[in-house]
Design an enzyme around this catalytic site. Structure first.
Site, short mmCIF file in Angstrom:
data_model
loop_
_atom_site.label_atom_id
_atom_site.label_comp_id
_atom_site.label_asym_id
_atom_site.label_seq_id
_atom_site.Cartn_x
_atom_site.Cartn_y
_atom_site.Cartn_z
N HIS A 81 -3.42 -3.18 -6.05
CA HIS A 81 -3.90 -2.89 -4.24
C HIS A 81 -5.42 -3.31 -3.60
O HIS A 81 -5.96 -2.80 -4.06
CB HIS A 81 -3.42 -1.63 -3.70
CG HIS A 81 -3.52 -1.25 -2.51
ND1 HIS A 81 -3.82 -0.34 -1.76
CD2 HIS A 81 -3.07 -2.33 -1.76
CE1 HIS A 81 -3.93 0.03 -0.82
NE2 HIS A 81 -3.62 -1.16 -0.32
N GLU B 16 -6.64 -1.86 -6.86
CA GLU B 16 -5.59 -0.25 -7.55
C GLU B 16 -4.30 -1.49 -8.04
O GLU B 16 -3.75 -1.78 -7.54
CB GLU B 16 -4.45 0.24 -6.12
CG GLU B 16 -6.03 1.71 -6.17
CD GLU B 16 -5.77 2.02 -5.19
OE1 GLU B 16 -5.23 3.71 -5.05
OE2 GLU B 16 -4.26 1.79 -3.92
N SER C 231 0.80 -1.03 -0.39
CA SER C 231 0.17 0.13 -0.47
C SER C 231 1.16 1.06 -0.13
O SER C 231 0.31 2.28 -0.07
CB SER C 231 -1.06 0.37 1.37
OG SER C 231 -0.17 -0.02 2.62
N ASN D 119 -4.96 5.37 -0.22
CA ASN D 119 -4.22 6.63 0.10
C ASN D 119 -3.69 7.77 0.60
O ASN D 119 -3.37 8.83 0.90
CB ASN D 119 -3.17 5.14 0.81
CG ASN D 119 -3.15 4.37 1.66
OD1 ASN D 119 -4.43 4.16 1.99
ND2 ASN D 119 -2.87 2.72 1.21
N1 CAA Z 1 -18.55 -14.23 4.23
C1 CAA Z 1 -20.60 -13.76 3.40
N2 CAA Z 1 -21.00 -12.57 3.39
C2 CAA Z 1 -20.54 -11.79 4.10
C3 CAA Z 1 -19.75 -12.24 5.30
C4 CAA Z 1 -19.11 -13.72 4.75
N3 CAA Z 1 -18.66 -13.86 6.35
N4 CAA Z 1 -19.55 -11.58 5.81
C5 CAA Z 1 -19.83 -10.31 5.69
N5 CAA Z 1 -20.97 -10.43 4.34
C6 CAA Z 1 -21.77 -9.88 3.86
C7 CAA Z 1 -22.91 -9.21 4.31
O1 CAA Z 1 -23.79 -10.41 4.45
C8 CAA Z 1 -23.69 -8.45 3.38
O2 CAA Z 1 -23.56 -7.94 2.88
P1 CAA Z 1 -25.29 -7.57 1.95
O3 CAA Z 1 -25.00 -6.53 2.20
O4 CAA Z 1 -25.54 -8.23 1.46
O5 CAA Z 1 -26.30 -7.95 3.12
C9 CAA Z 1 -22.50 -7.42 3.77
O6 CAA Z 1 -21.17 -8.72 3.89
C10 CAA Z 1 -21.46 -6.64 4.77
O7 CAA Z 1 -21.22 -7.84 5.97
P2 CAA Z 1 -21.95 -6.54 7.23
O8 CAA Z 1 -23.75 -6.23 7.29
O9 CAA Z 1 -21.95 -7.91 8.24
O10 CAA Z 1 -21.20 -5.51 7.68
P3 CAA Z 1 -20.82 -4.32 7.40
O11 CAA Z 1 -22.31 -3.77 6.83
O12 CAA Z 1 -20.52 -3.59 8.91
O13 CAA Z 1 -19.82 -3.38 6.43
C11 CAA Z 1 -17.39 -3.03 5.91
C12 CAA Z 1 -18.35 -4.14 7.12
C13 CAA Z 1 -17.87 -4.03 4.74
C14 CAA Z 1 -16.17 -3.78 6.66
C15 CAA Z 1 -18.05 -1.72 6.16
O14 CAA Z 1 -18.06 -1.21 7.68
C16 CAA Z 1 -17.35 -1.29 5.61
O15 CAA Z 1 -16.84 -1.01 4.41
N6 CAA Z 1 -15.92 -0.42 5.91
C17 CAA Z 1 -14.91 0.79 5.85
C18 CAA Z 1 -14.30 -0.09 4.83
C19 CAA Z 1 -12.97 0.36 4.42
O16 CAA Z 1 -12.75 1.89 4.63
N7 CAA Z 1 -11.44 -0.77 3.87
C20 CAA Z 1 -10.24 -0.13 3.25
C21 CAA Z 1 -9.61 0.43 4.33
S1 CAA Z 1 -8.54 0.96 3.94
C22 CAA Z 1 -7.22 -0.24 3.22
O17 CAA Z 1 -7.80 -1.21 3.41
C23 CAA Z 1 -6.15 0.03 2.50
C24 CAA Z 1 -4.86 0.21 3.04
O18 CAA Z 1 -3.91 0.68 2.54
C25 CAA Z 1 -4.90 1.14 4.69
#
Ligand code: CAA
Length: 294
Positions: A140, A152, A119, A190
């Site tokens: 990424h 990415e 990243s 990022n």
């Molecule tokens: N198997 C199958 N499906 C699953 C699952 C599993 N084990 N767990 C969850 N899901 C599905 C759920 O069923 C749900 O589906 P529907 O929308 O169809 O109902 C969906 O996935 C979302 O699940 P949840 O309802 O449990 O979770 P949520 O709605 O609270 O979302 C999240 C969780 C996706 C993490 C959300 O909070 C989010 O998008 N957060 C932001 C995350 C983010 O910004 N990540 C990037 C970080 S930066 C990075 O990674 C890069 C870096 O370099 C630092």
């Protein structure tokens, strides 16, 4: 040549997620960790994600078994010699990554594409230790990999147009949406996300709002799934500090400079969810804001 077998180096948080989505897309996956213990732990993460999917009715037990059957674990880099593409997701340390690429370059056939999930490190610098800089890209992924739609795809000045487009198509075949980026530290996401997260810490330091109010403000005011301080705990404060430091080093711009509170929290071991405490205390459900930070 069609991609059939994917090699993954590293089965931590990101590597296990990438291995899972590749197996879900129908590829044969060989994933390598440095020890049997870490391999077991990584494959366990995939197992429990799929098991939760079955519980939620999102995955059938048959499909879960099918996905698991496509995954093979190893502790040997040499076992990746049959991979058509290798995605590296080891610790964000240039020396550790260089070591991996030197071995891979020796054992993999010339046609194998190398992709780093870094990243923050330079794709160009990593590519330069191999004899296939033209077939070296960044891929990424975002955490949690099985749920986040974006990849990415990053090219260095040496990446060939053909290898770049193959990586873009490969990301698409995983059900992800690829975006194309050039090799500048932080790429697209990022570069925009890190200054925003750092600004949220600065706002807290300056007393603009409380932890909960800053998070609720962005969650409800801008429709973000998580507020910035919750997201910092999710990504890891140590990880964010590390990325911000590298970005500050590259751009020398104040907006990338880690604020003192972030540095102190990292020094204090408040790394977020992974250590149980960051801006919130995760020993309680729902998590409570940690007092005494400012
Ligand atoms: N198997 C199958 N499906 C699953 C699952 C599993 N084990 N767990 C969850 N899901 C599905 C759920 O069923 C749900 O589906 P529907 O929308 O169809 O109902 C969906 O996935 C979302 O699940 P949840 O309802 O449990 O979770 P949520 O709605 O609270 O979302 C999240 C969780 C996706 C993490 C959300 O909070 C989010 O998008 N957060 C932001 C995350 C983010 O910004 N990540 C990037 C970080 S930066 C990075 O990674 C890069 C870096 O370099 C630092």
């Amino acid at each position: 040549m069609a991609i059939k077998t994917v090699g993954i180096v590293g089965c931590g948080l990101m590597g296990s997620g990438i291995a899972q989505v590749c197996a879900e897309a129908g590829y044969r996956v060989i994933v390598r960790e440095v020890s049997d213990d870490l391999l077991k732990k990584g494959l366990g993460k995939i197992e429990s994600f799929l098991a939760k999917g079955v519980e939620r009715g999102k995955v059938t037990p048959e499909r879960k078994a099918e996905i698991r059957d496509r995954l093979e674990g190893t502790t040997s880099l040499e076992k990746l010699s049959g991979a058509d593409i290798v995605i590296e997701a080891v610790v964000e340390n240039l020396d550790a990554k260089r070591e991996v690429y030197q071995v891979l370059d020796r054992v993999c056939p010339p046609a194998t594409i190398f992709a780093s999930n870094t990243s923050s490190l330079s794709i160009t610098e990593m590519a330069a230790v191999t004899k296939r800089a033209d077939r070296f890209v960044g891929m990424h992924f975002f955490n949690p990999v099985p749920l986040m739609k974006l990849v990415e795809v990053v090219r260095s000045p040496l990446t060939s147009a053909e290898a770049f487009e193959r990586a873009v198509e490969f990301a698409r075949s995983l059900g992800k949406t690829p975006v194309r980026a050039t090799d500048r530290t932080g790429f697209i996401v990022n570069r925009l996300l890190v200054p925003y997260l750092l600004d949220a810490i600065r706002a807290l330091e300056e007393g603009v709002g409380s932890v909960v109010d800053i998070d609720e403000g962005m969650r409800l005011g801008c429709g973000h799934p998580m507020g910035p301080l919750t997201l910092l705990d999710f990504v890891g404060l140590d990880t964010t500090y590390y990325i911000a430091d590298i970005m500050f080093d590259e751009f020398r711009e104040k907006r990338f400079a880690p604020p003192p509170l972030l540095k102190r929290m990292v020094q204090a071991g408040l790394h977020g969810r992974k250590t149980g405490k960051g801006f919130y205390d995760y020993s309680q459900d729902p998590p409570k804001p940690v007092g005494g930070l400012v």
